[in-house]
Design a protein around this motif. Structure first.
Motif, PDB file in Angstrom:
ATOM      1  N   ARG C  74       8.461  20.511 -26.264  1.00 59.11           N
ATOM      2  CA  ARG C  74       8.095  19.452 -26.596  1.00 59.11           C
ATOM      3  C   ARG C  74       7.698  18.076 -25.424  1.00 59.11           C
ATOM      4  NH1 ARG C  74      11.422  17.274 -30.165  1.00 59.11           N
ATOM      5  NH2 ARG C  74      11.342  15.174 -29.575  1.00 59.11           N
ATOM      6  N   GLU C 121      13.195  -0.741 -24.490  1.00 58.36           N
ATOM      7  CA  GLU C 121      13.315   0.423 -25.455  1.00 58.36           C
ATOM      8  C   GLU C 121      13.746   1.554 -24.808  1.00 58.36           C
ATOM      9  OE1 GLU C 121      10.360   2.298 -28.718  1.00 58.36           O
ATOM     10  OE2 GLU C 121       9.470   1.084 -27.181  1.00 58.36           O
ATOM     11  N   TRP C 125       7.627   7.503 -21.628  1.00 56.47           N
ATOM     12  CA  TRP C 125       6.430   7.673 -21.866  1.00 56.47           C
ATOM     13  C   TRP C 125       5.490   8.427 -20.787  1.00 56.47           C
ATOM     14  CZ3 TRP C 125       3.734   5.897 -26.666  1.00 56.47           C
ATOM     15  CH2 TRP C 125       4.500   5.156 -27.268  1.00 56.47           C
ATOM     16  N   HIS C 152       4.285   9.552 -26.077  1.00 57.99           N
ATOM     17  CA  HIS C 152       5.681   9.368 -25.880  1.00 57.99           C
ATOM     18  C   HIS C 152       6.261  10.744 -25.682  1.00 57.99           C
ATOM     19  CE1 HIS C 152       5.061  10.855 -30.014  1.00 57.99           C
ATOM     20  NE2 HIS C 152       6.218  11.440 -30.120  1.00 57.99           N
TER      21      HIS C 152
ATOM     22  N   PHE D 141       4.117  -2.655 -31.165  1.00 55.51           N
ATOM     23  CA  PHE D 141       3.873  -1.173 -31.667  1.00 55.51           C
ATOM     24  C   PHE D 141       2.560  -0.834 -31.470  1.00 55.51           C
ATOM     25  CE2 PHE D 141       7.670  -0.026 -34.335  1.00 55.51           C
ATOM     26  CZ  PHE D 141       8.425  -1.349 -33.983  1.00 55.51           C
TER      27      PHE D 141
ATOM     28  N   GLU E  70      11.859   2.797 -38.230  1.00 57.22           N
ATOM     29  CA  GLU E  70      10.579   2.168 -38.146  1.00 57.22           C
ATOM     30  C   GLU E  70      10.782   0.977 -36.964  1.00 57.22           C
ATOM     31  OE1 GLU E  70       9.440  -0.503 -41.362  1.00 57.22           O
ATOM     32  OE2 GLU E  70      11.350   0.163 -42.286  1.00 57.22           O
ATOM     33  N   GLU E  71      11.956   0.625 -36.329  1.00 54.04           N
ATOM     34  CA  GLU E  71      12.151  -0.236 -35.295  1.00 54.04           C
ATOM     35  C   GLU E  71      11.860   0.342 -33.735  1.00 54.04           C
ATOM     36  OE1 GLU E  71      12.334  -3.431 -35.877  1.00 54.04           O
ATOM     37  OE2 GLU E  71      12.362  -2.867 -38.069  1.00 54.04           O
ATOM     38  N   GLN E  72      11.630   1.719 -33.979  1.00 56.83           N
ATOM     39  CA  GLN E  72      11.528   2.294 -32.559  1.00 56.83           C
ATOM     40  C   GLN E  72       9.780   2.726 -32.411  1.00 56.83           C
ATOM     41  OE1 GLN E  72      13.556   5.244 -30.724  1.00 56.83           O
ATOM     42  NE2 GLN E  72      15.212   3.577 -30.336  1.00 56.83           N
ATOM     43  N   TYR E  73       8.915   2.106 -31.579  1.00 62.08           N
ATOM     44  CA  TYR E  73       7.692   2.281 -31.627  1.00 62.08           C
ATOM     45  C   TYR E  73       7.332   3.950 -31.321  1.00 62.08           C
ATOM     46  CZ  TYR E  73       2.849   2.396 -29.884  1.00 62.08           C
ATOM     47  OH  TYR E  73       1.570   2.786 -29.726  1.00 62.08           O
ATOM     48  N   ARG E  74       8.287   4.618 -30.498  1.00 62.37           N
ATOM     49  CA  ARG E  74       7.853   5.645 -30.125  1.00 62.37           C
ATOM     50  C   ARG E  74       8.072   6.866 -31.522  1.00 62.37           C
ATOM     51  NH1 ARG E  74       9.893   7.286 -25.626  1.00 62.37           N
ATOM     52  NH2 ARG E  74      10.257   9.542 -26.110  1.00 62.37           N
ATOM     53  N   VAL E  76       7.229   5.531 -34.537  1.00 60.68           N
ATOM     54  CA  VAL E  76       5.913   5.534 -35.271  1.00 60.68           C
ATOM     55  C   VAL E  76       4.816   6.196 -34.954  1.00 60.68           C
ATOM     56  CG1 VAL E  76       4.715   3.377 -36.213  1.00 60.68           C
ATOM     57  CG2 VAL E  76       7.112   3.051 -36.074  1.00 60.68           C
ATOM     58  N   HIS E  77       5.041   5.945 -33.453  1.00 58.59           N
ATOM     59  CA  HIS E  77       3.664   6.416 -32.606  1.00 58.59           C
ATOM     60  C   HIS E  77       3.546   7.933 -32.999  1.00 58.59           C
ATOM     61  CE1 HIS E  77       1.638   8.194 -29.089  1.00 58.59           C
ATOM     62  NE2 HIS E  77       0.651   7.157 -29.184  1.00 58.59           N
ATOM     63  N   ALA E  78       4.835   8.824 -32.857  1.00 62.67           N
ATOM     64  CA  ALA E  78       4.910  10.302 -33.268  1.00 62.67           C
ATOM     65  C   ALA E  78       4.331  10.526 -34.666  1.00 62.67           C
ATOM     66  CB  ALA E  78       6.074  10.718 -33.203  1.00 62.67           C
ATOM     67  N   VAL E 153       8.955  14.221 -32.181  1.00 66.77           N
ATOM     68  CA  VAL E 153       9.577  12.912 -32.366  1.00 66.77           C
ATOM     69  C   VAL E 153      10.560  12.571 -31.380  1.00 66.77           C
ATOM     70  CG1 VAL E 153      10.584  11.310 -33.804  1.00 66.77           C
ATOM     71  CG2 VAL E 153       9.434  13.127 -34.900  1.00 66.77           C
TER      72      VAL E 153
END
Ligand code: MG
Ligand code: MG
Ligand code: MG
Ligand code: MG
Ligand code: MG
Ligand code: MG
Lengths: 153, 153, 153, 153, 153, 153
Positions: C74, C121, C125, C152, D141, E70-74, E76-78, E153
């Motif tokens: 990963r 957070e 990255w 990420h 985001f 959905e509160e973690q950008y990473r 959402v990005h994944a 993720v």
């Protein structure tokens, strides 16, 4: 005399018609307009599975025939991007030949001069037309293809 | 008579020359060959910033002029992919017009029939040529462009 | 002392500035922020016509300098996609160098850590910056280029 | 005085550093070099989901600040392709923002002049840098992004 | 009982089979493996000419069903990049639907968990499968399509 | 007997399930439907960093198993474009493997016949499914991938 009452062709049409009419007796008229309009041009052929050879063949022909000043990077840069645009039309979605098992047999024209024969705007443009066949590396298992690119010099 | 001793044009050349020679007196010869070779064809015009309008204009013209049987999905599918290939040549790298602030004014031809006038191979092909201008939405701030696609029907 | 009252750079800016400022005396400040922010980073060079060498050079440097754990797929996957994104910026439309007769001479930076120095957070990255020249395989016949990717971890 | 013994930046580096250093006290040095080197430049901002707005914002700023002669198509053409190249770096694989549910907040710089401050080669180049964020239309985001394009004028 | 002696499916196969087997009695077995393997998943439908709606539908379903935080950008990005990869398989060459006059009717699955049911490697992956039809906006004038994307993720 | 009350699979689903279910006892049912529906099909394997080998492997298998008449260019053309579409799903954004340092291990299926088992529309379609792994040339450092293409024959 054939096209007496037709308007002279633009730079782009001349570049497009030159390889399309190769061997046809209309080609003489196209060449007369190229000469009469003060255009510099070249017509050549390249067959390859290797994209690099296509780029190199067009570039070399344009330099050898003095369409661009090969000592000026900006002229080389102008030609290069016109070639790449023309290849995008040949590739239709991807600039790859041999990698995806297809081969091309192309007649190419490069034309440099004003965009229109009586153009008032200063500065030259350079147009590249690649016309020929694309397909499997087997005679008759191919269809025609045409790519066209143009840039300011 | 001009092109007495020239070989007849292929389906693809006919599709390419039709919009390129619009208004030129050579166009009559092209149309004669289209008629004589038993080709079905259409010639139209579309100007747009919206890519969808280009696809729709070509599709509609081809259906209305009975180049394809619009009740057969496989015929619609064949035409569709030929149009998309032609648009890739117009877009040169991306199929976007208005989104990247450019507009097109295109003359299009669609031709259906055998790949070569005396073609022995069974089955039709359909070729799409889009020729015109691309550029800023301001008169004269544009250059010429040509995209070509072909598919088996 | 130069940038006293400036906010510290983000991870991305650090990755971008590192190769851009190579040889410039501002680079020391960038490196101080990298060290002070707990970032892991590497700076290297690769020149090639062969895209594969660019990917390999960046990947190898990142592994050798322990930016990623090369035993975890990963982590390798995260870096890989960041590299590909950066190459897309270098290629601008196509990820090809030698195939289209162009060569690159690139300085690359890879930076891993929080997106912002005081980032709240969780999780790292990884950012990749490729900066250098692209052009004909002839000295001076090239222009600058920059590609940037981030993922990420 | 900070970078006394550093070589002056190239046109491309100036275009890249201008938005990267916005708000940082190094930016003054960049602007001094831009002024001292006889460069014409502009720095602006655009936030959008609509790609067309990004193209328009950069084009408009470059025209309003007289970086190009907007009455000459060849200058408009040169800028246009530099913008498209920069957008390709921002898009990394596809030039789409809102269509794929992402939004950008970009600071852009356009710089025109010789490729190098003491450049001997005649003729100008124009460089476009787009730096900022890309991501979901929700604060925080998003990640950073940079696209760079350059063309001969 | 059918697949007694078959090895359990991987995360990716589960994501692929879920929409492919909708309405088929094998789907129950797939759902049992999803539940038994501790996977989080969702299955939904979206029909659109507008690409943005496809992205939004998949994202919303994944968030509502708690596949990602959905509160973690990473996270959402994944998910976002996995969706984009799947759309590339649907688009085959260009991520456009309505712009090129085609519409999609898709069943989508999103699955999160270990890459393999007995996976020893730490960390989750998220897979997105889009399966359905693409074609003209007319019933029956469409063919099937499948796009698949996966990310760490 | 497992799927008694399930509707028979479409041509596309058969092509998709064949490699997905390899080694699973459901595959027999898929093969029964292929045979019962009068479909011609082939299932093969190819591992490569070289894209050309993937195209060649699928093409060769389809010809050797008489899915297409290799003496008819239009049949070869139909298959070719279906393969390219499938590769676009595998590549997700770019049709490159070795060039960007990734390798694929693919099971492929090609299926020819009517779009639906009880299809009333005349004429065959050909579907190509590529399913397997893509990743670094190191065991376990890869993830799954699936690409699907279809064309009228
Ligand atoms: Mg242009
Ligand atoms: Mg073809
Ligand atoms: Mg991203
Ligand atoms: Mg360039
Ligand atoms: Mg991946
Ligand atoms: Mg199709």
């Amino acid at each position: 005399m054939a096209n007496q009452n037709a308007a002279p062709f633009s730079l782009s049409k001349l570049a497009l018609l030159l390889p399309l009419l190769q061997g046809h007796d209309w080609q003489k008229t196209v060449e007369e307009q190229l000469a009469g309009g003060g255009y510099r041009y070249t017509l050549g052929r390249v067959g390859a599975m290797d994209l690099m050879k296509v780029v190199a063949a067009v570039e070399t022909a344009a330099k050898r025939n003095r369409l661009i000043d090969e000592e000026q990077y900006r002229e080389v840069h102008a030609l290069y991007h016109a070639i790449i645009e023309a290849i995008q039309g040949v590739g239709r979605g991807t600039m790859q030949f041999g990698e995806i098992l297809r081969t091309v047999g192309l007649t190419f024209a490069v034309v440099r001069g004003p965009m229109f024969p009586q153009g008032a705007e200063p500065g030259d443009w350079i147009a590249v037309c690649l016309y020929g066949t694309i397909g499997a590396p087997r005679k008759g298992f191919e269809h025609e293809v045409l790519g066209f690119g143009i840039n300011h010099v």
